[in-house]
Design a protein around this motif. Structure first.
Motif, PDB file in Angstrom:
ATOM      1  N   SER A 192       0.850  -1.195   0.000  1.00  0.00           N
ATOM      2  CA  SER A 192       0.000   0.000   0.000  1.00  0.00           C
ATOM      3  C   SER A 192       0.878   1.235   0.000  1.00  0.00           C
ATOM      4  N   GLU A 193       0.279   2.363  -0.338  1.00  0.00           N
ATOM      5  CA  GLU A 193       1.030   3.624  -0.306  1.00  0.00           C
ATOM      6  C   GLU A 193       1.472   3.963   1.114  1.00  0.00           C
ATOM      7  N   THR A 194       0.633   3.640   2.097  1.00  0.00           N
ATOM      8  CA  THR A 194       1.004   3.899   3.487  1.00  0.00           C
ATOM      9  C   THR A 194       2.239   3.100   3.877  1.00  0.00           C
ATOM     10  N   ASP A 195       2.239   1.808   3.544  1.00  0.00           N
ATOM     11  CA  ASP A 195       3.412   0.982   3.832  1.00  0.00           C
ATOM     12  C   ASP A 195       4.625   1.484   3.055  1.00  0.00           C
ATOM     13  N   ALA A 196       4.404   1.912   1.819  1.00  0.00           N
ATOM     14  CA  ALA A 196       5.515   2.413   0.997  1.00  0.00           C
ATOM     15  C   ALA A 196       6.157   3.638   1.646  1.00  0.00           C
ATOM     16  N   ARG A 197       5.339   4.526   2.193  1.00  0.00           N
ATOM     17  CA  ARG A 197       5.896   5.718   2.851  1.00  0.00           C
ATOM     18  C   ARG A 197       6.749   5.322   4.057  1.00  0.00           C
ATOM     19  N   ARG A 198       6.307   4.329   4.805  1.00  0.00           N
ATOM     20  CA  ARG A 198       7.072   3.906   5.982  1.00  0.00           C
ATOM     21  C   ARG A 198       8.399   3.262   5.569  1.00  0.00           C
ATOM     22  N   PHE A 199       8.344   2.396   4.576  1.00  0.00           N
ATOM     23  CA  PHE A 199       9.590   1.815   4.075  1.00  0.00           C
ATOM     24  C   PHE A 199      10.502   2.897   3.505  1.00  0.00           C
ATOM     25  N   GLY A 200       9.906   3.867   2.832  1.00  0.00           N
ATOM     26  CA  GLY A 200      10.695   4.956   2.271  1.00  0.00           C
ATOM     27  C   GLY A 200      11.398   5.765   3.339  1.00  0.00           C
ATOM     28  N   THR A 201      10.719   5.965   4.478  1.00  0.00           N
ATOM     29  CA  THR A 201      11.341   6.675   5.596  1.00  0.00           C
ATOM     30  C   THR A 201      12.570   5.928   6.097  1.00  0.00           C
ATOM     31  N   LEU A 202      12.488   4.609   6.111  1.00  0.00           N
ATOM     32  CA  LEU A 202      13.591   3.796   6.623  1.00  0.00           C
ATOM     33  C   LEU A 202      14.713   3.604   5.600  1.00  0.00           C
ATOM     34  N   PHE A 203      14.349   3.278   4.363  1.00  0.00           N
ATOM     35  CA  PHE A 203      15.338   2.862   3.373  1.00  0.00           C
ATOM     36  C   PHE A 203      15.623   3.898   2.288  1.00  0.00           C
ATOM     37  N   GLY A 204      14.740   4.892   2.135  1.00  0.00           N
ATOM     38  CA  GLY A 204      14.865   5.829   1.018  1.00  0.00           C
ATOM     39  C   GLY A 204      13.811   5.539  -0.030  1.00  0.00           C
ATOM     40  N   ARG A 205      13.053   6.558  -0.424  1.00  0.00           N
ATOM     41  CA  ARG A 205      11.876   6.365  -1.297  1.00  0.00           C
ATOM     42  C   ARG A 205      12.236   5.896  -2.688  1.00  0.00           C
ATOM     43  N   GLU A 206      13.476   6.117  -3.128  1.00  0.00           N
ATOM     44  CA  GLU A 206      13.844   5.808  -4.509  1.00  0.00           C
ATOM     45  C   GLU A 206      13.805   4.308  -4.813  1.00  0.00           C
ATOM     46  N   ARG A 207      13.838   3.468  -3.804  1.00  0.00           N
ATOM     47  CA  ARG A 207      13.858   2.018  -4.035  1.00  0.00           C
ATOM     48  C   ARG A 207      12.514   1.349  -3.726  1.00  0.00           C
ATOM     49  N   ILE A 208      11.461   2.133  -3.497  1.00  0.00           N
ATOM     50  CA  ILE A 208      10.176   1.581  -3.058  1.00  0.00           C
ATOM     51  C   ILE A 208       9.167   1.581  -4.207  1.00  0.00           C
ATOM     52  N   TRP A 209       8.489   0.430  -4.394  1.00  0.00           N
ATOM     53  CA  TRP A 209       7.372   0.313  -5.323  1.00  0.00           C
ATOM     54  C   TRP A 209       6.125  -0.086  -4.528  1.00  0.00           C
ATOM     55  N   VAL A 210       4.965   0.049  -5.184  1.00  0.00           N
ATOM     56  CA  VAL A 210       3.712  -0.446  -4.617  1.00  0.00           C
ATOM     57  C   VAL A 210       3.193  -1.575  -5.503  1.00  0.00           C
TER      58      VAL A 210
END
Length: 431
Positions: A192-210
């Motif tokens: 989900s976009e919510t989960d993606a934002r949390r992962f992005g906070t931890l790892f960096g948004r450039e590597r996150i997909w939904v």
């Protein structure tokens, strides 16, 4: 080989390794870890080398791994070797069944189930060096520093897929963001976009997909079970007002007990099947049923059809879905207290409209459309829950109609396993 790590991260990993050395002898005392001990500690040898390593933490993730394995396509004329690991006995049994099923149907893929080793950095380094995977797939949220560091050191790209992360988990990881940023997977596919934002906070948004949740793929073939095929048919009379309370939790005993008492008071001929989420809490539920003055019996003592006005306290495993198949109404637990909810797609696919409390954040991936468009009912508390269950008992929707709504909802959200398999293929081909 991966690049060198900053000094603070290397020191953190060293301290982490010392913790594992101290803790491992004590872990031997945990009965749940005795299964596969030789594999967890690498004391019994190592698995065969593999092109792909999939980590599926427990039974639920093992089912997701099965869906991904079904979508993998080996290179023409070659055998794709896959190591699939898990942390639990239930997960291991599920992976063994999945491997047998796929080996019978498909050529060109060799699956080896194994217990996930303890995450001591030295042991993980030895394991990854031996297995030598070209790609690693982690399902859901398995963020093990020793494992991730070993993959980094040996040049094995990591894909974390079907990713979910709660705010509580994120807060824990953010206690040392530099460590996890340094060990980040190459790609994260969140549900989900919510989960993606949390992962992005931890790892960096450039590597996150939904991505679509693989659980929709897993449920794509679910259908209502005919009564003649239901293993519980002799326990529940055919015309009974049978209600299931599924996966109820200790923290919601008070509202669930009020809900049960209200239901049996309003519909005295009803039969209620109460399924605790955790069997070791059965004595607490027994005490609550007695305190509410309810007529109850353990499922294990039923030898024939339950009498009207009975609460069946389910003390046997593996019968929740068949029970949903016989129910006219269902309440799904973990939702009247802030516990994240439980899977309310299961009763839906059985043709039963589920009632859930307001706390189902763990299943936000299902989408609020499930409530807004009508297949599921959300209530604020046990009073609203009682009113909703009474309405459903008095005018239950046709099972075929509910199941068709569920099938259409799931069908529109499938494709997660294929998208993960496609990304894995890209990783495997880029070695």
């Amino acid at each position: 080989m991966g690049t060198s790590l900053p000094t603070p991260v290397r020191l953190a990993l060293s301290a982490y390794g010392l913790c594992w050395k101290a803790a491992t002898p004590l872990l031997r005392l945990n009965h749940r870890l005795r299964d596969g001990w030789d594999q967890r500690t690498l004391s019994g040898g190592l698995p065969a080398p593999a092109h792909l390593w999939i980590q599926a933490a427990s039974g639920g993730e093992a089912y997701l791994a099965r869906e991904v394995l079904k979508e993998l396509r080996p290179p023409k004329g070659e055998t794709l070797r896959v190591l699939v690991t898990t942390n639990t006995a239930q997960g291991f049994e599920t992976l063994e069944r999945a491997a047998d099923e796929i080996h019978k149907k498909r050529a060109g893929i060799a699956i080896q189930p194994w217990y996930f080793p303890f995450d001591a950095p030295e042991a993980m380094d030895r394991m990854v060096a031996h297995v030598a995977p070209r790609a690693v797939l982690i399902l859901e949220t398995e963020i093990w520093p020793g494992f991730l560091n070993a993959c980094r050191r040996h040049g094995a790209p990591v894909l974390l897929a079907n990713g979910r992360m709660t705010t509580k988990s994120l807060a824990g990881y953010m206690a040392w963001p530099g460590l996890f940023r340094a060990l980040a997977p190459q790609r994260v596919m969140a549900v989900s976009e919510t989960d993606a934002r949390r992962f992005g906070t931890l790892f960096g948004r450039e590597r996150i997909w939904v991505m679509p949740n693989i659980k929709f793929d897993r449920m794509a073939t679910a259908r209502p079970m005919a009564r003649k095929d239901n293993p519980l048919r002799d326990l529940i009379p055919q015309r009974a007002n049978f209600v299931v309370f599924g996966s109820v939790r200790k923290q919601e005993i008070a509202p669930v007990t009020r809900l049960a008492a209200g239901l049996m008071r309003e519909r005295t001929s009803a039969i209620l099947g109460l399924f605790p989420r955790h069997m070791h809490h059965l004595p607490l539920w027994e005490k609550a049923m007695d305190g509410a003055g309810l007529n109850w019996t353990p499922r294990s003592r039923l030898t024939g059809a339950a009498s009207p006005g009975t609460v069946i306290l389910w003390d046997t495993f593996g019968e929740l879905v068949p029970a949903y198949g016989l129910a006219k109404a269902a309440f799904v637990g973990g939702s009247l207290a802030p516990l994240g909810g439980q899977n309310f797609l299961e009763p839906l696919t059985c043709g039963v409209t589920p009632v859930t409390g307001p706390h189902w954040t763990n299943f936000a991936w299902v989408g609020r459309e499930i409530v807004e468009s009508g297949p599921a009912v959300e209530v604020a508390d046990d009073r609203e829950g009682l009113a909703a269950l009474i309405r459903l008992l008095d005018a239950p929707p046709a099972k075929k109609t509910v199941a068709a709504q569920a099938a259409a909802y799931i069908r529109d959200r499938r494709g997660g396993a294929k998208s993960v398999a496609k990304q894995v293929a890209q990783f495997l081909n880029n070695d």
